[in-house]
Scaffold this motif. Sequence first.
Motif, PDB file in Angstrom:
ATOM      1  N   ILE A   1       0.742  -1.341  -0.029  1.00  0.00           N
ATOM      2  CA  ILE A   1       0.343   0.295   0.014  1.00  0.00           C
ATOM      3  C   ILE A   1       1.047   1.255  -0.111  1.00  0.00           C
ATOM      4  O   ILE A   1       0.572   2.181  -0.838  1.00  0.00           O
ATOM      5  CB  ILE A   1      -0.979   0.074   1.164  1.00  0.00           C
ATOM      6  N   PHE A   2       1.967   1.003   0.650  1.00  0.00           N
ATOM      7  CA  PHE A   2       2.890   2.253   1.006  1.00  0.00           C
ATOM      8  C   PHE A   2       4.146   2.230   0.053  1.00  0.00           C
ATOM      9  O   PHE A   2       4.774   3.312  -0.042  1.00  0.00           O
ATOM     10  CB  PHE A   2       3.030   2.469   2.496  1.00  0.00           C
TER      11      PHE A   2
ATOM     12  N   VAL B   1       5.033   5.169  -4.891  1.00  0.00           N
ATOM     13  CA  VAL B   1       3.989   5.961  -4.163  1.00  0.00           C
ATOM     14  C   VAL B   1       3.153   5.134  -3.128  1.00  0.00           C
ATOM     15  O   VAL B   1       3.334   4.157  -3.380  1.00  0.00           O
ATOM     16  CB  VAL B   1       3.325   6.755  -5.152  1.00  0.00           C
ATOM     17  N   CYS B   2       2.576   6.033  -2.467  1.00  0.00           N
ATOM     18  CA  CYS B   2       1.545   5.537  -1.537  1.00  0.00           C
ATOM     19  C   CYS B   2       0.134   5.317  -2.449  1.00  0.00           C
ATOM     20  O   CYS B   2       0.010   6.307  -3.046  1.00  0.00           O
ATOM     21  CB  CYS B   2       1.396   6.483  -0.587  1.00  0.00           C
ATOM     22  N   ARG B   3      -0.540   4.145  -2.169  1.00  0.00           N
ATOM     23  CA  ARG B   3      -1.592   4.136  -3.178  1.00  0.00           C
ATOM     24  C   ARG B   3      -2.661   5.047  -2.463  1.00  0.00           C
ATOM     25  O   ARG B   3      -4.035   4.922  -3.243  1.00  0.00           O
ATOM     26  CB  ARG B   3      -2.152   2.549  -2.940  1.00  0.00           C
TER      27      ARG B   3
ATOM     28  N   ASN C   1       0.387  13.319   2.639  1.00  0.00           N
ATOM     29  CA  ASN C   1       1.318  12.458   1.934  1.00  0.00           C
ATOM     30  C   ASN C   1       2.848  12.652   2.753  1.00  0.00           C
ATOM     31  O   ASN C   1       3.398  11.496   2.741  1.00  0.00           O
ATOM     32  CB  ASN C   1       1.169  12.467   0.520  1.00  0.00           C
ATOM     33  N   SER C   2       3.187  13.744   3.008  1.00  0.00           N
ATOM     34  CA  SER C   2       4.554  13.933   3.521  1.00  0.00           C
ATOM     35  C   SER C   2       4.270  13.081   4.944  1.00  0.00           C
ATOM     36  O   SER C   2       5.452  12.581   5.363  1.00  0.00           O
ATOM     37  CB  SER C   2       5.002  15.353   3.710  1.00  0.00           C
TER      38      SER C   2
ATOM     39  N   GLU D   1       4.060   9.349   4.318  1.00  0.00           N
ATOM     40  CA  GLU D   1       5.722   8.955   3.642  1.00  0.00           C
ATOM     41  C   GLU D   1       6.554   8.874   4.758  1.00  0.00           C
ATOM     42  O   GLU D   1       7.577   7.971   4.757  1.00  0.00           O
ATOM     43  CB  GLU D   1       6.005   9.570   2.320  1.00  0.00           C
ATOM     44  N   GLY D   2       6.640   9.942   5.703  1.00  0.00           N
ATOM     45  CA  GLY D   2       7.643  10.131   6.629  1.00  0.00           C
ATOM     46  C   GLY D   2       7.531   8.950   7.722  1.00  0.00           C
ATOM     47  O   GLY D   2       8.420   8.398   8.352  1.00  0.00           O
ATOM     48  N   ILE D   3       6.231   8.511   7.925  1.00  0.00           N
ATOM     49  CA  ILE D   3       6.070   7.332   8.940  1.00  0.00           C
ATOM     50  C   ILE D   3       6.560   6.249   8.346  1.00  0.00           C
ATOM     51  O   ILE D   3       7.174   5.096   8.917  1.00  0.00           O
ATOM     52  CB  ILE D   3       4.567   7.263   9.470  1.00  0.00           C
ATOM     53  N   TYR D   4       6.235   6.128   6.913  1.00  0.00           N
ATOM     54  CA  TYR D   4       6.682   4.685   6.425  1.00  0.00           C
ATOM     55  C   TYR D   4       8.146   4.447   6.292  1.00  0.00           C
ATOM     56  O   TYR D   4       8.777   3.577   6.467  1.00  0.00           O
ATOM     57  CB  TYR D   4       6.058   4.764   4.972  1.00  0.00           C
ATOM     58  N   ASP D   5       9.126   5.703   6.039  1.00  0.00           N
ATOM     59  CA  ASP D   5      10.426   5.610   5.815  1.00  0.00           C
ATOM     60  C   ASP D   5      11.358   5.778   7.215  1.00  0.00           C
ATOM     61  O   ASP D   5      12.157   5.617   7.138  1.00  0.00           O
ATOM     62  CB  ASP D   5      10.853   6.693   4.674  1.00  0.00           C
TER      63      ASP D   5
END
Length: 166
Positions: free
Chosen positions: A124-125, A134-136, A144-145, A148-152
Motif C-alpha cells: 500500500i505504501f 508512491v503510496c496508494r 502524504n508527507s 511517507e515520513g511514517i513509512y520511511d
Amino acid sequence: MQYEIKPVVTPISLGNLFDVEGSPTTYVVPPYQRDYAWDTSNVRAFIEDLVGFNPQSDTYYLLGQIIVVPDRSDSAFDWALVDGQQRTTTIALLFLAMLKLAQEFDYPNQGRVINARFAKLDSIFNHVVGNKVVCRIQTSEGGNSVIEGIYDGTKGIEPNNVTQQN
C-alpha cells in the motif's frame, strides 16, 4: 434527452480496500476535498467502533460509504475519493501502524502467512507507478508527507504527526 446514472454498489472487505478484485487499487483525494482533519478523538472513536465488532454475533460490519469516481486527472491513480476520504485515510494510517509494529517484531521471520499479509500492507505504501514509488492513497501534499515520513521512519506515529487541523 435525460440520462439516468445508476451507481454501482460493491461491498468490499477492509483487507481488499486497496486490492479491489485482486488488482492494486489507488486513490487520490481531489484538490476540492478538505484536508485530513480527524483528530485523536475521531480516530479513537473509529478504532473503538471497529474493536466493538463481534463476528460471532454480528453478520457484518458496515463501515460506511466510500464514494469514488474514475480519476480523470493526468495522475496514474484509479479512483478519485468523492466521499469517505477521512475514513479511507484513517484506515491507511491504521494499516501503516500495524505494518510498523510488525516490523518491530521482525515479521519476515514469523512464517509465510504473516509475511504474505504484511507484504500486502507494505505494498500500500510502497507501490510502483511508472518509475516512482508512491503510496496508494494520495491526500493533500502535507498529508502524504506525513504518511511517507511514517513509512520511511523519518516521523513517528504520534497524534501530532498523524492529525492535521484545517
